[in-house]
Motif scaffolding. Structure first.
Motif, PDB file in Angstrom:
ATOM      1  N   LEU A 101       0.829  -1.212   0.000  1.00  0.00           N
ATOM      2  CA  LEU A 101       0.000   0.000   0.000  1.00  0.00           C
ATOM      3  C   LEU A 101       0.858   1.254   0.000  1.00  0.00           C
ATOM      4  CD1 LEU A 101      -2.761  -1.093   2.577  1.00  0.00           C
ATOM      5  CD2 LEU A 101      -2.866  -1.146   0.076  1.00  0.00           C
ATOM      6  N   MET A 102       2.141   1.089  -0.333  1.00  0.00           N
ATOM      7  CA  MET A 102       3.104   2.195  -0.422  1.00  0.00           C
ATOM      8  C   MET A 102       3.423   2.819   0.927  1.00  0.00           C
ATOM      9  SD  MET A 102       3.900   2.296  -3.606  1.00  0.00           S
ATOM     10  CE  MET A 102       4.765   3.849  -3.643  1.00  0.00           C
ATOM     11  N   ARG A 103       3.284   2.062   2.003  1.00  0.00           N
ATOM     12  CA  ARG A 103       3.560   2.581   3.345  1.00  0.00           C
ATOM     13  C   ARG A 103       4.962   2.163   3.777  1.00  0.00           C
ATOM     14  NH1 ARG A 103      -1.481   0.091   6.499  1.00  0.00           N
ATOM     15  NH2 ARG A 103      -0.384  -1.752   5.692  1.00  0.00           N
ATOM     16  N   PRO A 104       5.790   3.115   4.255  1.00  0.00           N
ATOM     17  CA  PRO A 104       7.187   2.813   4.584  1.00  0.00           C
ATOM     18  C   PRO A 104       7.375   2.314   6.013  1.00  0.00           C
ATOM     19  CG  PRO A 104       6.840   5.154   4.798  1.00  0.00           C
ATOM     20  CD  PRO A 104       5.516   4.569   4.337  1.00  0.00           C
ATOM     21  N   TYR A 105       6.559   1.357   6.394  1.00  0.00           N
ATOM     22  CA  TYR A 105       6.733   0.794   7.729  1.00  0.00           C
ATOM     23  C   TYR A 105       6.208  -0.635   7.759  1.00  0.00           C
ATOM     24  CZ  TYR A 105       1.925   2.652   8.017  1.00  0.00           C
ATOM     25  OH  TYR A 105       0.618   2.970   7.766  1.00  0.00           O
ATOM     26  N   LEU A 106       6.732  -1.378   8.731  1.00  0.00           N
ATOM     27  CA  LEU A 106       6.321  -2.762   8.945  1.00  0.00           C
ATOM     28  C   LEU A 106       5.215  -2.802   9.981  1.00  0.00           C
ATOM     29  CD1 LEU A 106       6.942  -5.888   8.619  1.00  0.00           C
ATOM     30  CD2 LEU A 106       8.445  -5.613  10.604  1.00  0.00           C
ATOM     31  N   GLU A 107       4.152  -3.536   9.695  1.00  0.00           N
ATOM     32  CA  GLU A 107       3.072  -3.708  10.664  1.00  0.00           C
ATOM     33  C   GLU A 107       3.190  -5.063  11.345  1.00  0.00           C
ATOM     34  OE1 GLU A 107      -0.696  -0.955   9.302  1.00  0.00           O
ATOM     35  OE2 GLU A 107      -0.766  -3.109   8.896  1.00  0.00           O
ATOM     36  N   ARG A 117       6.479  -0.124  12.701  1.00  0.00           N
ATOM     37  CA  ARG A 117       7.894   0.200  12.843  1.00  0.00           C
ATOM     38  C   ARG A 117       8.418   0.747  11.523  1.00  0.00           C
ATOM     39  NH1 ARG A 117       9.481  -4.949  16.530  1.00  0.00           N
ATOM     40  NH2 ARG A 117       8.586  -4.130  18.460  1.00  0.00           N
ATOM     41  N   PRO A 118       8.992   1.958  11.527  1.00  0.00           N
ATOM     42  CA  PRO A 118       9.502   2.562  10.288  1.00  0.00           C
ATOM     43  C   PRO A 118      10.558   1.695   9.625  1.00  0.00           C
ATOM     44  CG  PRO A 118       9.402   4.177  12.061  1.00  0.00           C
ATOM     45  CD  PRO A 118       9.142   2.843  12.694  1.00  0.00           C
ATOM     46  N   ALA A 119      10.436   1.547   8.308  1.00  0.00           N
ATOM     47  CA  ALA A 119      11.390   0.738   7.533  1.00  0.00           C
ATOM     48  C   ALA A 119      12.441   1.673   6.937  1.00  0.00           C
ATOM     49  CB  ALA A 119      10.661  -0.036   6.446  1.00  0.00           C
ATOM     50  N   ILE A 120      13.451   1.983   7.733  1.00  0.00           N
ATOM     51  CA  ILE A 120      14.460   2.972   7.340  1.00  0.00           C
ATOM     52  C   ILE A 120      15.806   2.289   7.102  1.00  0.00           C
ATOM     53  CG2 ILE A 120      15.710   5.053   8.028  1.00  0.00           C
ATOM     54  CD1 ILE A 120      13.274   5.781   9.756  1.00  0.00           C
ATOM     55  N   LEU A 121      16.344   2.486   5.909  1.00  0.00           N
ATOM     56  CA  LEU A 121      17.679   2.005   5.575  1.00  0.00           C
ATOM     57  C   LEU A 121      18.663   3.174   5.617  1.00  0.00           C
ATOM     58  CD1 LEU A 121      16.584  -0.224   2.579  1.00  0.00           C
ATOM     59  CD2 LEU A 121      17.536  -1.073   4.733  1.00  0.00           C
ATOM     60  N   ASP A 122      19.947   2.876   5.696  1.00  0.00           N
ATOM     61  CA  ASP A 122      20.965   3.916   5.793  1.00  0.00           C
ATOM     62  C   ASP A 122      21.267   4.485   4.404  1.00  0.00           C
ATOM     63  OD1 ASP A 122      24.066   4.741   5.864  1.00  0.00           O
ATOM     64  OD2 ASP A 122      23.229   4.929   7.878  1.00  0.00           O
ATOM     65  N   SER A 123      20.907   5.739   4.172  1.00  0.00           N
ATOM     66  CA  SER A 123      21.042   6.331   2.840  1.00  0.00           C
ATOM     67  C   SER A 123      22.497   6.479   2.417  1.00  0.00           C
ATOM     68  CB  SER A 123      20.341   7.693   2.794  1.00  0.00           C
ATOM     69  OG  SER A 123      20.907   8.587   3.743  1.00  0.00           O
ATOM     70  N   GLU A 124      23.382   6.819   3.349  1.00  0.00           N
ATOM     71  CA  GLU A 124      24.788   6.972   3.002  1.00  0.00           C
ATOM     72  C   GLU A 124      25.410   5.630   2.636  1.00  0.00           C
ATOM     73  OE1 GLU A 124      26.355   9.846   2.518  1.00  0.00           O
ATOM     74  OE2 GLU A 124      24.341  10.674   2.849  1.00  0.00           O
ATOM     75  N   LEU A 125      24.995   4.577   3.320  1.00  0.00           N
ATOM     76  CA  LEU A 125      25.484   3.243   3.007  1.00  0.00           C
ATOM     77  C   LEU A 125      25.042   2.833   1.604  1.00  0.00           C
ATOM     78  CD1 LEU A 125      26.837   0.575   3.848  1.00  0.00           C
ATOM     79  CD2 LEU A 125      24.678  -0.075   4.961  1.00  0.00           C
ATOM     80  N   ALA A 126      23.798   3.123   1.265  1.00  0.00           N
ATOM     81  CA  ALA A 126      23.291   2.800  -0.071  1.00  0.00           C
ATOM     82  C   ALA A 126      24.079   3.536  -1.147  1.00  0.00           C
ATOM     83  CB  ALA A 126      21.808   3.151  -0.163  1.00  0.00           C
ATOM     84  N   ALA A 193      10.767  -5.870   6.384  1.00  0.00           N
ATOM     85  CA  ALA A 193      11.129  -6.354   7.718  1.00  0.00           C
ATOM     86  C   ALA A 193      12.602  -6.123   7.993  1.00  0.00           C
ATOM     87  CB  ALA A 193      10.796  -7.838   7.843  1.00  0.00           C
ATOM     88  N   PHE A 194      13.438  -6.351   6.991  1.00  0.00           N
ATOM     89  CA  PHE A 194      14.869  -6.135   7.164  1.00  0.00           C
ATOM     90  C   PHE A 194      15.164  -4.693   7.571  1.00  0.00           C
ATOM     91  CE2 PHE A 194      19.013  -4.868   5.565  1.00  0.00           C
ATOM     92  CZ  PHE A 194      19.846  -5.886   6.023  1.00  0.00           C
ATOM     93  N   CYS A 198      16.423  -3.607  11.347  1.00  0.00           N
ATOM     94  CA  CYS A 198      17.737  -2.956  11.467  1.00  0.00           C
ATOM     95  C   CYS A 198      17.599  -1.585  12.120  1.00  0.00           C
ATOM     96  CB  CYS A 198      18.386  -2.828  10.091  1.00  0.00           C
ATOM     97  SG  CYS A 198      19.039  -4.360   9.408  1.00  0.00           S
ATOM     98  N   ASN A 199      16.627  -0.822  11.649  1.00  0.00           N
ATOM     99  CA  ASN A 199      16.418   0.514  12.206  1.00  0.00           C
ATOM    100  C   ASN A 199      16.063   0.449  13.687  1.00  0.00           C
ATOM    101  OD1 ASN A 199      15.865   3.497  11.898  1.00  0.00           O
ATOM    102  ND2 ASN A 199      13.816   2.827  12.466  1.00  0.00           N
ATOM    103  N   HIS A 200      15.210  -0.496  14.053  1.00  0.00           N
ATOM    104  CA  HIS A 200      14.773  -0.627  15.441  1.00  0.00           C
ATOM    105  C   HIS A 200      15.932  -1.023  16.355  1.00  0.00           C
ATOM    106  CE1 HIS A 200      11.411  -0.552  18.147  1.00  0.00           C
ATOM    107  NE2 HIS A 200      11.596  -1.798  18.566  1.00  0.00           N
ATOM    108  N   ALA A 201      16.903  -1.739  15.788  1.00  0.00           N
ATOM    109  CA  ALA A 201      18.058  -2.190  16.575  1.00  0.00           C
ATOM    110  C   ALA A 201      19.233  -1.216  16.494  1.00  0.00           C
ATOM    111  CB  ALA A 201      18.504  -3.566  16.085  1.00  0.00           C
ATOM    112  N   GLY A 202      19.071  -0.111  15.752  1.00  0.00           N
ATOM    113  CA  GLY A 202      20.168   0.844  15.619  1.00  0.00           C
ATOM    114  C   GLY A 202      21.302   0.327  14.753  1.00  0.00           C
ATOM    115  N   ILE A 203      20.980  -0.539  13.788  1.00  0.00           N
ATOM    116  CA  ILE A 203      21.980  -1.139  12.912  1.00  0.00           C
ATOM    117  C   ILE A 203      21.842  -0.541  11.510  1.00  0.00           C
ATOM    118  CG2 ILE A 203      22.654  -3.286  11.753  1.00  0.00           C
ATOM    119  CD1 ILE A 203      21.755  -4.773  14.305  1.00  0.00           C
TER     120      ILE A 203
END
Length: 250
Positions: A101-107, A117-126, A193-194, A198-203
């Protein structure tokens, strides 16, 4: 009684009688070593697919990192996907993961309540991985883009070849073109989920996948096996180069 293993890292059977069997009938799953080429059928099977499998794995690997007192941890998921407007063999480095549904979070349903939980990846790493890919593998088509993570391989990804299909090809193509306009460049089943875990764990996390087909041109993967095998090595090659650079091994 001796142990039986076909290879040094293969499955060990603690039953020497198996070797002497002319045919081993696996009755309850309707297979037989005599009538089926089991190595060809199952020799490259990997465990797990989708959010449930990656969630279980990450819970335990994150705990492992904690108990090992690891510092500055980076996780990178590598795998395969369906490209949207991208030819087979293209590499996708995910900027943002969204659901169907184009939502950037995991339910999650936790104790009878909905948790997001927000599905956030590290932009600088990408960006770092993308730059390295351009440098080391300029002959590969590598893109940064948004990834749609679905809970289902067939209807959830708009395929026409599942057991159920209540839409037509025109509707499917219109949907995929709309996704393409919104910079959704691929579909897979783990990134949401990945990224969220990762975001929730500060990774710091990144996702690197190779597209096995362009979904605008079809639903089934019909590329010859030897080409698919070469494509599937591409994410590994890029991540290996990234690890070597981080470790100062270049």
């Amino acid at each position: 009684m001796g142990d039986i293993s076909r290879e040094s890292d293969g499955v060990i059977l603690k039953n020497p009688n198996i070797v002497s069997l002319k045919e081993d009938v696996l009755y309850h799953i309707s297979l037989s070593s005599g009538t089926h080429d089991l190595k060809e059928m199952f020799g490259d099977i990997k465990h797990g697919m989708g959010i449930p499998s990656v969630s279980i794995m990450l819970h335990e690997v994150i705990k492992l990192m904690y108990h090992a007192q690891c510092k500055n941890v980076t996780f990178i998921r590598i795998g395969t996907c369906g490209g949207i407007g991208l030819p087979g063999g293209s590499l996708v480095i995910t900027e943002e993961a969204v659901d169907g549904l184009m939502r950037p979070y995991l339910e999650l349903h936790v104790l009878g309540k909905m948790v997001q939980r927000p599905a956030i990846l590290d932009s600088e790493l990408a960006k770092e991985i993308k730059s390295l890919a351009n440098e080391k593998f300029p002959h590969y088509k590598t893109v940064l883009g948004r990834t749609m993570c679905t809970y289902d391989f067939y209807e959830g990804q708009g395929r026409l070849d599942g057991a159920f299909c209540d839409y037509d090809e025109e509707s499917k193509l219109a949907y995929l073109r709309k996704l393409e306009e919104m910079n959704i460049v691929n579909m897979e089943m783990e990134s949401l989920a990945f990224a969220a875990m990762c975001n929730h764990a500060g990774i710091k996390g990144a996702v690197v996948c190779v597209a096995l087909l362009n979904r605008l041109q079809g639903d089934q993967v019909n590329t010859p096996k030897e080409i698919l095998e070469e494509w599937q090595h591409r994410p590994q090659e890029i991540v290996a180069e990234f690890i070597k650079r981080r470790l100062g091994m270049e």
